[in-house]
Design a protein around this motif. Structure first.
Motif, mmCIF file in Angstrom:
data_model
loop_
_atom_site.group_PDB
_atom_site.id
_atom_site.type_symbol
_atom_site.label_atom_id
_atom_site.label_comp_id
_atom_site.label_asym_id
_atom_site.label_seq_id
_atom_site.Cartn_x
_atom_site.Cartn_y
_atom_site.Cartn_z
ATOM 1 N N MET A 1 0.844 -1.203 0.000
ATOM 2 C CA MET A 1 0.000 0.000 0.000
ATOM 3 C C MET A 1 0.880 1.255 0.000
ATOM 4 N N LYS A 2 0.603 2.191 -0.878
ATOM 5 C CA LYS A 2 1.344 3.459 -0.909
ATOM 6 C C LYS A 2 0.411 4.571 -0.456
ATOM 7 N N ASN A 3 0.970 5.461 0.366
ATOM 8 C CA ASN A 3 0.185 6.515 0.991
ATOM 9 C C ASN A 3 0.473 7.839 0.281
ATOM 10 N N ALA A 5 -0.265 11.993 -0.275
ATOM 11 C CA ALA A 5 -0.825 13.284 0.168
ATOM 12 C C ALA A 5 -1.179 14.098 -1.071
ATOM 13 N N ASP A 22 -8.690 7.370 -4.440
ATOM 14 C CA ASP A 22 -9.633 6.730 -3.508
ATOM 15 C C ASP A 22 -10.135 5.388 -4.047
ATOM 16 N N LEU A 27 -3.587 2.035 -3.233
ATOM 17 C CA LEU A 27 -3.201 3.391 -2.832
ATOM 18 C C LEU A 27 -4.115 3.860 -1.716
ATOM 19 N N ALA A 28 -3.544 4.643 -0.790
ATOM 20 C CA ALA A 28 -4.348 5.249 0.272
ATOM 21 C C ALA A 28 -4.090 6.753 0.266
ATOM 22 N N ILE A 29 -5.061 7.507 0.740
ATOM 23 C CA ILE A 29 -4.903 8.966 0.809
ATOM 24 C C ILE A 29 -4.413 9.332 2.208
ATOM 25 N N GLN A 30 -3.203 9.895 2.278
ATOM 26 C CA GLN A 30 -2.668 10.303 3.585
ATOM 27 C C GLN A 30 -3.427 11.520 4.107
ATOM 28 N N GLU A 73 4.246 10.141 7.207
ATOM 29 C CA GLU A 73 3.220 9.146 6.849
ATOM 30 C C GLU A 73 3.128 8.812 5.362
ATOM 31 N N ALA A 74 3.558 9.743 4.501
ATOM 32 C CA ALA A 74 3.282 9.553 3.068
ATOM 33 C C ALA A 74 4.494 8.998 2.315
ATOM 34 N N ASP A 75 4.195 8.307 1.227
ATOM 35 C CA ASP A 75 5.249 7.863 0.306
ATOM 36 C C ASP A 75 5.433 8.868 -0.821
#
Ligand SMILES: NC(=O)C1=CN([C@@H]2O[C@H](COP(=O)(O)OP(=O)(O)OC[C@H]3O[C@@H](n4cnc5c(N)ncnc54)[C@H](OP(=O)(O)O)[C@@H]3O)[C@@H](O)[C@H]2O)C=CC1
Ligand SMILES: CC(=O)N[C@@H](CCC(=O)OP(=O)(O)O)C(=O)O
Length: 326
Positions: A1-3, A5, A22, A27-30, A73-75
């Protein structure tokens, strides 16, 4: 999973890429960010865009603490901000080790001499610029995979270069002539007189002086004549391009050149059939159609994209996926 922003998330391209990220399982939204003093800070994105009511996230001000949290927190960061804002934010996040996907024009020219002329600023981060890769996804995939600093192309250059780059070896000395019409979302969400409802009427602008002319020429390797037009519709770009090809060029040569897209799922090429905006808006696709007059050597090729998707957010998503090998 990549975070990830997303900065500038209340704007048209920022909200669009928020909805795309989303929907991606890997992928995740930081976080979603706007400027420190934004009138929208603290508001749910869905208040601004009820179409995204399934996204339960608020817009945070990009404070010094928020930037530190992003680093923790973010990549990667997506910068959906204007050129001068991206110029500084991209360098800062890049130097702190994050991957940067910048939707602005601040890192699209390798040559620093271009920025004062076309963007009105001296490039303050030549060392980061030297690492930047032009994120034209179908053409620069290995470079996008290898670099952490991706300059996502402009909307008109995406439509134009997708049509012209396959023809590079066939072009005669005459400059390709690009006439392109854009929907009004191309100018962003902020209120401006020339984009207000009663003012917009189909008209050329930036004639012989739009900053996308050198962007197209740089990444094509040949000068062009580029004339953008503002149309009275919301989304989409249709670029109709006239080129004179080298003597002796045949239809088979052209078909073979466009064969480069046979393995590109987002680009569709038709011979003697021309694209329509309705078929590409709200999609990540580019539709091309061409016709050749062998007697004169002239080719007309039309290219249709959604400026907020293939011209910005969905191309940025392609770059994110290429970079992280998703
Ligand atoms: N629209 C299009 O079709 C395309 C646009 N682009 C480029 O993408 C970028 C974004 O364009 P677009 O979405 O149209 O622009 P918008 O004007 O719609 O959105 C700009 C966003 O940036 C935010 N913002 C402004 N200043 C700052 C700051 N200092 N820090 C953090 N956020 C800030 C704004 O919120 P707030 O002001 O409330 O802080 C808003 O969320 C631009 O560089 C544009 O040239 C590229 C291709 C196509
Ligand atoms: C209709 C309209 O105004 N379009 C914008 C281009 C949008 C775009 O691609 O932006 P950047 O290259 O600036 O990132 C313009 O002509 O300035």
């Amino acid at each position: 999973m990549k975070n990830i922003a997303i900065i500038g998330a209340s704007g048209y391209t920022g909200a669009q890429i928020t909805s795309l990220i989303d929907a991606e399982p890997e992928l995740a939204i930081q976080g979603l960010y706007v400027s420190e003093n934004s009138l929208d800070k603290g508001r749910p994105l869905a208040d601004l865009y009820p179409v995204y009511s399934h996204i339960d996230l608020c817009l945070s001000p990009l404070t010094a603490e928020a930037k530190e949290k992003i680093l923790d927190e973010a990549d990667a960061v997506v910068l959906a901000t204007e050129h001068s804002v991206s110029l500084e934010l991209a360098a800062w996040f890049y130097e702190q080790g994050l991957a940067v996907f910048d939707l602005s024009g601040a890192y699209r020219f390798a040559d620093t001499a271009q920025y004062p002329k076309w963007y009105g600023f001296e490039h303050s981060h030549p060392e980061v610029l030297a690492e930047a890769v032009y994120g034209l996804a179908e053409w620069n995939a290995p470079q996008i995979a290898a670099s952490r600093m991706i300059a996502v192309p402009g909307c008109y250059p995406t439509a134009s270069l997708t049509a012209l780059k396959p023809l590079a070896a066939l072009l005669g000395p005459a400059r390709p002539v690009i006439n392109a019409v854009s929907g009004v979302t191309g100018a962003g969400r902020k209120a401006q007189l020339h984009t207000s409802f009663c003012e917009v009427s189909l008209t050329p602008y930036g004639v012989l002086g739009h900053r996308h002319q050198p962007e197209i020429a740089t990444h094509l390797g040949q000068e062009v004549i580029f004339t953008p037009h503002l149309g009275n519709f919301k989304r989409g770009i249709l670029a109709t391009i006239t080129v004179q090809l080298k003597p002796g060029t045949t239809e088979a040569d052209i078909a073979s050149a466009y064969g480069v897209y046979d393995t590109a799922p987002l680009v569709t090429v038709k011979h003697n059939q021309f694209p329509k905006l309705d078929d590409v808006v709200h999609t990540p696709n580019c539709h091309l159609g061409w016709k050749f007059d062998a007697a004169s050597g002239y080719l007309v090729v039309a290219s249709a994209i959604d400026n907020l998707m293939k011209g910005a957010a969905s191309q940025a998503l392609q770059c994110i996926k290429l970079h992280f090998a998703l």
